[in-house]
Design a protein around this motif. Sequence first.
Motif, PDB file in Angstrom:
ATOM      1  N   LEU A  25      10.266   8.775   1.080  1.00 34.78           N
ATOM      2  CA  LEU A  25       9.767   9.020  -0.269  1.00 34.78           C
ATOM      3  C   LEU A  25       9.057  10.364  -0.408  1.00 34.78           C
ATOM      4  CD1 LEU A  25       8.353   5.459  -0.995  1.00 34.78           C
ATOM      5  CD2 LEU A  25      10.442   6.480  -1.941  1.00 34.78           C
ATOM      6  N   GLY A  26       8.786  11.008   0.734  1.00 32.04           N
ATOM      7  CA  GLY A  26       8.117  12.309   0.688  1.00 32.04           C
ATOM      8  C   GLY A  26       6.638  12.191   0.351  1.00 32.04           C
ATOM      9  N   CYS A  27       5.991  11.158   0.861  1.00 35.13           N
ATOM     10  CA  CYS A  27       4.564  10.972   0.614  1.00 35.13           C
ATOM     11  C   CYS A  27       3.888  10.534   1.907  1.00 35.13           C
ATOM     12  CB  CYS A  27       4.332   9.953  -0.500  1.00 35.13           C
ATOM     13  SG  CYS A  27       4.881   8.274  -0.107  1.00 35.13           S
ATOM     14  N   ARG A  28       2.576  10.343   1.836  1.00 37.17           N
ATOM     15  CA  ARG A  28       1.837   9.867   3.010  1.00 37.17           C
ATOM     16  C   ARG A  28       2.007   8.360   3.165  1.00 37.17           C
ATOM     17  NH1 ARG A  28      -4.019  11.733   1.726  1.00 37.17           N
ATOM     18  NH2 ARG A  28      -3.937   9.484   1.634  1.00 37.17           N
ATOM     19  N   ALA A  29       1.822   7.858   4.356  1.00 38.50           N
ATOM     20  CA  ALA A  29       1.950   6.420   4.614  1.00 38.50           C
ATOM     21  C   ALA A  29       0.947   5.638   3.781  1.00 38.50           C
ATOM     22  CB  ALA A  29       1.754   6.123   6.103  1.00 38.50           C
ATOM     23  N   HIS A  30      -0.229   6.195   3.564  1.00 39.68           N
ATOM     24  CA  HIS A  30      -1.236   5.521   2.747  1.00 39.68           C
ATOM     25  C   HIS A  30      -0.725   5.309   1.320  1.00 39.68           C
ATOM     26  CE1 HIS A  30      -5.145   4.274   1.300  1.00 39.68           C
ATOM     27  NE2 HIS A  30      -5.019   5.153   0.318  1.00 39.68           N
ATOM     28  N   SER A  31      -0.028   6.296   0.784  1.00 39.18           N
ATOM     29  CA  SER A  31       0.519   6.179  -0.575  1.00 39.18           C
ATOM     30  C   SER A  31       1.588   5.103  -0.646  1.00 39.18           C
ATOM     31  CB  SER A  31       1.107   7.518  -1.031  1.00 39.18           C
ATOM     32  OG  SER A  31       0.106   8.498  -1.075  1.00 39.18           O
ATOM     33  N   SER A  32       2.444   5.043   0.345  1.00 44.76           N
ATOM     34  CA  SER A  32       3.485   4.009   0.329  1.00 44.76           C
ATOM     35  C   SER A  32       2.856   2.629   0.498  1.00 44.76           C
ATOM     36  CB  SER A  32       4.565   4.264   1.381  1.00 44.76           C
ATOM     37  OG  SER A  32       4.063   4.122   2.680  1.00 44.76           O
ATOM     38  N   SER A  33       1.803   2.519   1.305  1.00 44.44           N
ATOM     39  CA  SER A  33       1.110   1.247   1.468  1.00 44.44           C
ATOM     40  C   SER A  33       0.440   0.830   0.160  1.00 44.44           C
ATOM     41  CB  SER A  33       0.055   1.333   2.574  1.00 44.44           C
ATOM     42  OG  SER A  33       0.679   1.496   3.824  1.00 44.44           O
ATOM     43  N   SER A  34      -0.096   1.799  -0.585  1.00 44.05           N
ATOM     44  CA  SER A  34      -0.709   1.500  -1.881  1.00 44.05           C
ATOM     45  C   SER A  34       0.343   0.963  -2.850  1.00 44.05           C
ATOM     46  CB  SER A  34      -1.359   2.747  -2.472  1.00 44.05           C
ATOM     47  OG  SER A  34      -2.434   3.165  -1.671  1.00 44.05           O
ATOM     48  N   SER A  35       1.548   1.526  -2.809  1.00 38.85           N
ATOM     49  CA  SER A  35       2.632   1.036  -3.665  1.00 38.85           C
ATOM     50  C   SER A  35       2.991  -0.399  -3.308  1.00 38.85           C
ATOM     51  CB  SER A  35       3.869   1.919  -3.521  1.00 38.85           C
ATOM     52  OG  SER A  35       3.603   3.219  -3.986  1.00 38.85           O
ATOM     53  N   LEU A  36       2.921  -0.725  -2.026  1.00 33.97           N
ATOM     54  CA  LEU A  36       3.215  -2.094  -1.589  1.00 33.97           C
ATOM     55  C   LEU A  36       2.129  -3.050  -2.073  1.00 33.97           C
ATOM     56  CD1 LEU A  36       4.331  -1.431   2.095  1.00 33.97           C
ATOM     57  CD2 LEU A  36       5.776  -1.793   0.102  1.00 33.97           C
ATOM     58  N   ARG A  37       0.877  -2.653  -1.866  1.00 35.12           N
ATOM     59  CA  ARG A  37      -0.237  -3.509  -2.290  1.00 35.12           C
ATOM     60  C   ARG A  37      -0.244  -3.690  -3.803  1.00 35.12           C
ATOM     61  NH1 ARG A  37      -2.827  -0.530   1.658  1.00 35.12           N
ATOM     62  NH2 ARG A  37      -3.739   0.853   0.111  1.00 35.12           N
ATOM     63  N   GLY A  38       0.166  -2.661  -4.531  1.00 39.20           N
ATOM     64  CA  GLY A  38       0.191  -2.729  -5.988  1.00 39.20           C
ATOM     65  C   GLY A  38       1.385  -3.490  -6.540  1.00 39.20           C
ATOM     66  N   GLY A  39       2.262  -3.935  -5.649  1.00 40.21           N
ATOM     67  CA  GLY A  39       3.424  -4.708  -6.087  1.00 40.21           C
ATOM     68  C   GLY A  39       4.547  -3.851  -6.647  1.00 40.21           C
ATOM     69  N   LEU A  40       4.497  -2.545  -6.427  1.00 38.41           N
ATOM     70  CA  LEU A  40       5.535  -1.650  -6.946  1.00 38.41           C
ATOM     71  C   LEU A  40       6.807  -1.677  -6.111  1.00 38.41           C
ATOM     72  CD1 LEU A  40       3.304   1.428  -7.837  1.00 38.41           C
ATOM     73  CD2 LEU A  40       4.121  -0.391  -9.356  1.00 38.41           C
ATOM     74  N   MET A  41       6.664  -2.134  -4.864  1.00 37.67           N
ATOM     75  CA  MET A  41       7.815  -2.161  -3.967  1.00 37.67           C
ATOM     76  C   MET A  41       7.781  -3.472  -3.171  1.00 37.67           C
ATOM     77  SD  MET A  41       9.082   0.927  -1.408  1.00 37.67           S
ATOM     78  CE  MET A  41       7.470   1.631  -1.476  1.00 37.67           C
ATOM     79  N   ALA A  42       8.921  -4.118  -3.063  1.00 37.27           N
ATOM     80  CA  ALA A  42       9.009  -5.373  -2.313  1.00 37.27           C
ATOM     81  C   ALA A  42       8.780  -5.111  -0.824  1.00 37.27           C
ATOM     82  CB  ALA A  42      10.372  -6.010  -2.534  1.00 37.27           C
ATOM     83  N   HIS A  43       8.155  -6.050  -0.152  1.00 40.66           N
ATOM     84  CA  HIS A  43       7.922  -5.931   1.292  1.00 40.66           C
ATOM     85  C   HIS A  43       7.632  -7.316   1.865  1.00 40.66           C
ATOM     86  CE1 HIS A  43       3.823  -6.070  -0.257  1.00 40.66           C
ATOM     87  NE2 HIS A  43       3.423  -6.374   0.965  1.00 40.66           N
ATOM     88  N   HIS A  44       7.570  -7.365   3.173  1.00 38.73           N
ATOM     89  CA  HIS A  44       7.172  -8.586   3.861  1.00 38.73           C
ATOM     90  C   HIS A  44       6.318  -8.188   5.058  1.00 38.73           C
ATOM     91  CE1 HIS A  44      10.929  -7.331   5.810  1.00 38.73           C
ATOM     92  NE2 HIS A  44      10.459  -7.898   6.894  1.00 38.73           N
ATOM     93  N   ARG A  45       5.657  -9.153   5.643  1.00 38.33           N
ATOM     94  CA  ARG A  45       4.782  -8.866   6.774  1.00 38.33           C
ATOM     95  C   ARG A  45       5.384  -9.408   8.065  1.00 38.33           C
ATOM     96  NH1 ARG A  45      -0.201  -7.090   4.656  1.00 38.33           N
ATOM     97  NH2 ARG A  45      -1.244  -7.174   6.657  1.00 38.33           N
ATOM     98  N   VAL A  46       5.197  -8.632   9.115  1.00 39.35           N
ATOM     99  CA  VAL A  46       5.541  -9.062  10.466  1.00 39.35           C
ATOM    100  C   VAL A  46       4.238  -8.952  11.242  1.00 39.35           C
ATOM    101  CG1 VAL A  46       6.882  -8.576  12.533  1.00 39.35           C
ATOM    102  CG2 VAL A  46       7.903  -8.211  10.275  1.00 39.35           C
ATOM    103  N   GLY A  47       3.601 -10.086  11.465  1.00 39.43           N
ATOM    104  CA  GLY A  47       2.256 -10.067  12.039  1.00 39.43           C
ATOM    105  C   GLY A  47       1.313  -9.473  11.009  1.00 39.43           C
TER     106      GLY A  47
END
Length: 97
Positions: A25-47
């Motif tokens: 996405l051309g951003c920092r990992a923190h920004s992509s994690s914020s998108s995940l927490r904000g529900g903007l992108m689907a994800h799942h957890r492994v541990g």
Amino acid sequence: MSHGQTITLVPDNQVITTQRAADILGCRAHSSSSSLRGGLMAHHRVGNQRRIYLRDVLEFAKKRDKERLSALDLLARDAFEAGLYERNVFPEGGSEE
């Protein structure tokens, strides 16, 4: 391929890390994690780590790019309607290029 471009085939269920998503996405990992927490992108957890399907990252990027282009079109249209392009003058000795 006929245009000399590289093609990469990946499985539909390819899972990537938040860091890899950020790289795509051309951003920092923190920004992509914020998108995940904000529900903007689907994800799942492994541990305790978040994982994302590559297809979801690519879909998010496509949607984001479409929204950015729409916003730029709106800004350009507003600037044109406000006459901002008519006031542009080139410096003495300058040219369009």
